[in-house]
Motif scaffolding. Structure first.
Motif, mmCIF file in Angstrom:
data_model
loop_
_atom_site.group_PDB
_atom_site.id
_atom_site.type_symbol
_atom_site.label_atom_id
_atom_site.label_comp_id
_atom_site.label_asym_id
_atom_site.label_seq_id
_atom_site.Cartn_x
_atom_site.Cartn_y
_atom_site.Cartn_z
ATOM 1 N N LEU A 338 84.225 100.474 68.210
ATOM 2 C CA LEU A 338 85.449 100.435 67.406
ATOM 3 C C LEU A 338 85.188 100.942 65.987
ATOM 4 O O LEU A 338 85.949 101.737 65.444
ATOM 5 N N PHE A 339 84.086 100.472 65.393
ATOM 6 C CA PHE A 339 83.735 100.932 64.039
ATOM 7 C C PHE A 339 83.427 102.430 64.028
ATOM 8 O O PHE A 339 83.796 103.140 63.094
ATOM 9 N N LYS A 340 82.746 102.873 65.083
ATOM 10 C CA LYS A 340 82.368 104.294 65.151
ATOM 11 C C LYS A 340 83.604 105.185 65.122
ATOM 12 O O LYS A 340 83.667 106.188 64.410
ATOM 13 N N VAL A 341 84.600 104.800 65.906
ATOM 14 C CA VAL A 341 85.791 105.647 65.990
ATOM 15 C C VAL A 341 86.653 105.504 64.743
ATOM 16 O O VAL A 341 87.236 106.480 64.279
ATOM 17 N N LEU A 342 86.701 104.305 64.182
ATOM 18 C CA LEU A 342 87.468 104.138 62.943
ATOM 19 C C LEU A 342 86.862 105.010 61.838
ATOM 20 O O LEU A 342 87.587 105.604 61.031
ATOM 21 N N ALA A 343 85.530 105.106 61.823
ATOM 22 C CA ALA A 343 84.841 105.924 60.816
ATOM 23 C C ALA A 343 85.299 107.383 60.886
ATOM 24 O O ALA A 343 85.371 108.067 59.867
ATOM 25 N N PHE A 344 85.631 107.833 62.089
ATOM 26 C CA PHE A 344 86.102 109.220 62.262
ATOM 27 C C PHE A 344 87.363 109.480 61.434
ATOM 28 O O PHE A 344 87.568 110.569 60.912
ATOM 29 N N PHE A 345 88.205 108.464 61.300
ATOM 30 C CA PHE A 345 89.484 108.622 60.579
ATOM 31 C C PHE A 345 89.344 108.366 59.073
ATOM 32 O O PHE A 345 90.272 108.606 58.325
ATOM 33 N N GLU A 346 88.184 107.837 58.670
ATOM 34 C CA GLU A 346 87.967 107.516 57.253
ATOM 35 C C GLU A 346 87.551 108.775 56.491
ATOM 36 O O GLU A 346 86.637 109.480 56.907
ATOM 37 N N THR A 347 88.226 109.063 55.369
ATOM 38 C CA THR A 347 87.914 110.283 54.611
ATOM 39 C C THR A 347 86.897 110.028 53.497
ATOM 40 O O THR A 347 86.234 110.954 53.047
ATOM 41 N N ASP A 348 86.771 108.759 53.065
ATOM 42 C CA ASP A 348 85.809 108.429 52.018
ATOM 43 C C ASP A 348 84.412 108.270 52.644
ATOM 44 O O ASP A 348 84.187 107.394 53.478
ATOM 45 N N MET A 349 83.469 109.137 52.230
ATOM 46 C CA MET A 349 82.145 109.153 52.880
ATOM 47 C C MET A 349 81.353 107.867 52.678
ATOM 48 O O MET A 349 80.631 107.429 53.574
ATOM 49 N N GLU A 350 81.473 107.269 51.490
ATOM 50 C CA GLU A 350 80.737 106.024 51.231
ATOM 51 C C GLU A 350 81.229 104.908 52.157
ATOM 52 O O GLU A 350 80.449 104.152 52.719
ATOM 53 N N ARG A 351 82.565 104.829 52.336
ATOM 54 C CA ARG A 351 83.123 103.793 53.220
ATOM 55 C C ARG A 351 82.725 104.055 54.670
ATOM 56 O O ARG A 351 82.483 103.134 55.448
ATOM 57 N N ARG A 352 82.644 105.329 55.008
ATOM 58 C CA ARG A 352 82.193 105.700 56.356
ATOM 59 C C ARG A 352 80.781 105.194 56.603
ATOM 60 O O ARG A 352 80.470 104.656 57.663
ATOM 61 N N CYS A 353 79.933 105.404 55.606
ATOM 62 C CA CYS A 353 78.539 104.931 55.698
ATOM 63 C C CYS A 353 78.491 103.430 55.948
ATOM 64 O O CYS A 353 77.721 102.945 56.776
ATOM 65 N N LYS A 354 79.355 102.711 55.229
ATOM 66 C CA LYS A 354 79.374 101.247 55.365
ATOM 67 C C LYS A 354 79.756 100.840 56.791
ATOM 68 O O LYS A 354 79.259 99.839 57.315
ATOM 69 N N MET A 355 80.660 101.610 57.419
ATOM 70 C CA MET A 355 81.064 101.295 58.804
ATOM 71 C C MET A 355 79.883 101.474 59.763
ATOM 72 O O MET A 355 79.672 100.663 60.666
ATOM 73 N N HIS A 356 79.129 102.564 59.567
ATOM 74 C CA HIS A 356 77.952 102.780 60.423
ATOM 75 C C HIS A 356 76.899 101.696 60.174
ATOM 76 O O HIS A 356 76.210 101.262 61.102
ATOM 77 N N LYS A 357 76.814 101.249 58.918
ATOM 78 C CA LYS A 357 75.864 100.185 58.567
ATOM 79 C C LYS A 357 76.228 98.891 59.298
ATOM 80 O O LYS A 357 75.355 98.162 59.774
ATOM 81 N N ARG A 358 77.542 98.601 59.393
ATOM 82 C CA ARG A 358 78.019 97.418 60.135
ATOM 83 C C ARG A 358 77.591 97.508 61.608
ATOM 84 O O ARG A 358 77.204 96.515 62.223
ATOM 85 N N ARG A 359 77.692 98.719 62.152
ATOM 86 C CA ARG A 359 77.307 98.918 63.564
ATOM 87 C C ARG A 359 75.829 98.591 63.761
ATOM 88 O O ARG A 359 75.451 97.886 64.703
ATOM 89 N N ILE A 360 74.997 99.115 62.847
ATOM 90 C CA ILE A 360 73.551 98.894 62.955
ATOM 91 C C ILE A 360 73.246 97.401 62.835
ATOM 92 O O ILE A 360 72.436 96.860 63.589
ATOM 93 N N ALA A 361 73.944 96.735 61.902
ATOM 94 C CA ALA A 361 73.704 95.299 61.675
ATOM 95 C C ALA A 361 74.015 94.468 62.914
ATOM 96 O O ALA A 361 73.385 93.434 63.148
ATOM 97 N N MET A 362 74.994 94.904 63.728
ATOM 98 C CA MET A 362 75.302 94.107 64.928
ATOM 99 C C MET A 362 74.440 94.514 66.136
ATOM 100 O O MET A 362 74.196 93.714 67.027
ATOM 101 N N LEU A 363 73.931 95.765 66.126
ATOM 102 C CA LEU A 363 73.167 96.240 67.291
ATOM 103 C C LEU A 363 71.666 95.935 67.191
ATOM 104 O O LEU A 363 71.031 95.619 68.191
ATOM 105 N N GLU A 364 71.102 96.035 65.975
ATOM 106 C CA GLU A 364 69.635 95.873 65.840
ATOM 107 C C GLU A 364 69.125 94.524 66.345
ATOM 108 O O GLU A 364 68.111 94.480 67.039
ATOM 109 N N PRO A 365 69.815 93.392 66.042
ATOM 110 C CA PRO A 365 69.301 92.105 66.543
ATOM 111 C C PRO A 365 69.183 92.061 68.074
ATOM 112 O O PRO A 365 68.338 91.334 68.611
ATOM 113 N N LEU A 366 70.016 92.830 68.769
ATOM 114 C CA LEU A 366 69.970 92.822 70.237
ATOM 115 C C LEU A 366 68.635 93.360 70.755
ATOM 116 O O LEU A 366 68.125 92.904 71.769
#
Length: 530
Positions: A338-366
């Motif tokens: 969900l975050f990955k696809v939402l990032a596609f629609f985000e035009t602000d690059m810094e905010r996009r980075c933050k979305m990918h960071k959220r993804r990493i934060a939820m996936l790495e512990p797994l």
């Protein structure tokens, strides 16, 4: 046993009523044969069951279009259809079931209206109209399964939809079973990119599911799953063209969308509508929460994202990692998606980075919690996804740095750290493909071919993107990059089928294989002069 053609096919030219003692005796005998047949099938004596049902059909054949016999005849054929499908003789099953369908259609068209005025009723079990309709609904349900088995998916979906619709019309359904079937049907529509139909099925499933009152949490969570899955697929579909959001096209797309909406509402909606009256209103209320048309900007995508995330949180509540490992991981992966696809629609690059960071934060512990021996495939998926998230973040940070006249050492360090993390996870993914002796396979399995090639390509690109002031180190990085590009080119020469999987990456790899040696030579010359 005899084929369906011997007694089942071909429609009668006219109605013959079972009048007189001989006919009535034949019909009563047919009822006994039918029950004997069903009893034998229930006790898994299929041959004996088939024999009795075939006798039932023979006895009723002349009278099969009469009011007293039509239901029994269709039931006997339906049971033979099930029997032959269990034997995996699908064409024979299909012949019986299609014969039942044709008989029902002929009866409703030519005969049924007569019996509103009068009918025979000497049999102890002449069905009511509701029971007769239920028999036909079963017929459609079995046909849906047969067509699914024959890989006639369009037809299977059509019959499944008709079955669900009729079950509601005649109030003959179990809510949980109906809802699960409707949610399953939605998957077919999703794969066909028919989002309006998919949304309708899931909304109806949700409403019917609500009728159950007290239900198990497991069943409830199955639903939650289905509902947010739809939301994610919507969003994925939009991002399929891989690239940036084209803001100039927005007004043109909005006009096109308006036209689509008008056409679809009038034609397609009528074709799929479940229920009437209050039920119909309740389904519409759920549907209105989700647009089935592609979002065109961040705000529209965000609405879908929030709805999907709501369902994700509900599913996470139930599917805890203790006890539901696989389900829990799927929910987390979908949340990341969900975050990955939402990032596609985000035009602000810094905010996009933050979305990918959220993804990493939820996936790495797994990756820490999972035993790679037991969860090899899931581990690979997660490693690949984390690597890709770091890769996207690095690209975004490079684009941000390019806009600055003089990027500071902090940005350079950040880019290199993201690069290093992406390399680490791509390498973990590629190492998981090695055999117990740590040897990389000569032939990569079809299921992992594309991800493996993409990983190789991205590793090559990442080494070329490392920022260093040390010329010796840069030359080493270029050599490693070339090695990975060469691997792709050589592998596709040996295995031409692989080329179709990565056409774009292969072309770029070929270019790099011819350009990099020259670049490296220039570098060596420059180093020799300094």
């Amino acid at each position: 046993g005899p084929g369906a053609g011997d007694h089942a096919l071909g429609l009668p030219a006219e109605v013959v009523e079972p009048e007189g003692p001989v006919a009535q005796r034949a019909v009563r005998l047919a009822v006994i044969e039918f029950h004997l047949g069903v009893n034998h099938i229930d006790t898994e004596e299929l041959s004996a069951g088939e024999e009795h049902l075939v006798k039932c059909l023979r006895l009723l054949r002349r009278y099969r279009l009469s009011h007293d016999c039509i239901s029994l005849y269709i039931q006997a054929q339906n049971n033979l259809g099930i029997l032959w499908s269990e034997r995996e003789e699908i064409e024979t099953a299909q012949a019986y079931l299609e014969s039942s369908e044709a008989l029902y259609t002929q009866y409703m068209k030519e005969v049924c209206y007569i019996f509103v005025l009068w009918h025979f009723n000497f049999l102890p079990e002449v069905p009511t109209r509701a029971e007769f309709e239920k028999v036909y609904t079963h017929n459609l349900y079995y046909l849906a399964q047969v067509y699914q088995h024959l890989e006639m998916f369009e037809k299977a979906a059509h019959y499944c939809h008709s079955t669900l619709k009729r079950q509601l019309e005649h109030n003959a359904y179990h809510p949980i079973e109906w809802a699960i079937n409707a949610a399953t049907l939605s998957q077919f529509y999703i794969n066909k990119l028919c989002f309006m139909e998919a949304r309708h099925c899931l909304s109806a499933a949700n409403v019917i599911f609500g009728q159950t009152g007290k239900i198990s949490a497991t069943e409830d969570s199955k639903f939650t799953f289905a509902l947010y899955y739809l939301t994610i697929i919507y969003l994925f579909f939009l991002q399929d063209n891989i690239g940036e959001l084209d803001l100039d096209k927005q007004s043109e797309l909005r006009a096109l969308r308006k036209k689509e909406l008008d056409e679809e509402e009038s034609i397609r909606k009528k074709a799929v509508q479940f229920g009437t009256g209050e039920l119909c209103d309740a389904i519409s209320a759920v549907e209105e929460k989700v647009s089935y048309l592609r979002p065109l900007d961040f705000e529209e995508a965000r609405e879908l994202f929030l709805l999907g995330q709501h369902y994700v949180f509900e599913a996470k509540e139930f599917f805890q990692i203790d006890g539901y490992v696989t389900d829990h991981i799927e929910v987390v992966q979908d949340h990341s998606a969900l975050f990955k696809v939402l990032a596609f629609f985000e035009t602000d690059m810094e905010r996009r980075c933050k979305m990918h960071k959220r993804r990493i934060a939820m996936l790495e512990p797994l990756t820490v919690d999972l035993n790679p021996q037991y969860y090899l495939l899931v581990n690979r998926q997660i490693q690949f996804e984390i690597a890709h998230a770091y890769y996207d973040m690095m690209d975004l940070k490079v684009a941000i740095a390019d806009r600055l006249r003089d990027p500071d050492s902090h940005i350079v360090k950040k880019i290199n750290n993201l690069n290093k993390s992406a390399l680490k996870y791509y390498q973990l993914f590629l190492d998981s493909l090695r055999d117990p002796n740590k040897v990389f396979p000569e032939h990569i399995g079809e299921d992992v071919l594309r991800p493996a090639m993409l990983a190789k390509f991205r590793v090559a690109r990442l080494y070329g993107k490392i920022i260093t002031a040390d010329p010796k180190k840069e030359l080493e990085n270029l050599a490693t990059s070339l090695e990975h590009y060469k691997f792709i080119v050589d592998y596709c020469e040996k295995h031409p089928e692989a080329a179709q999987e990565i056409e774009v990456e292969l072309e770029l790899s070929k270019e790099m294989v011819s350009l990099l040696p020259t670049k490296m030579e220039r570098f060596r010359t420059k180093m020799a002069l300094t």
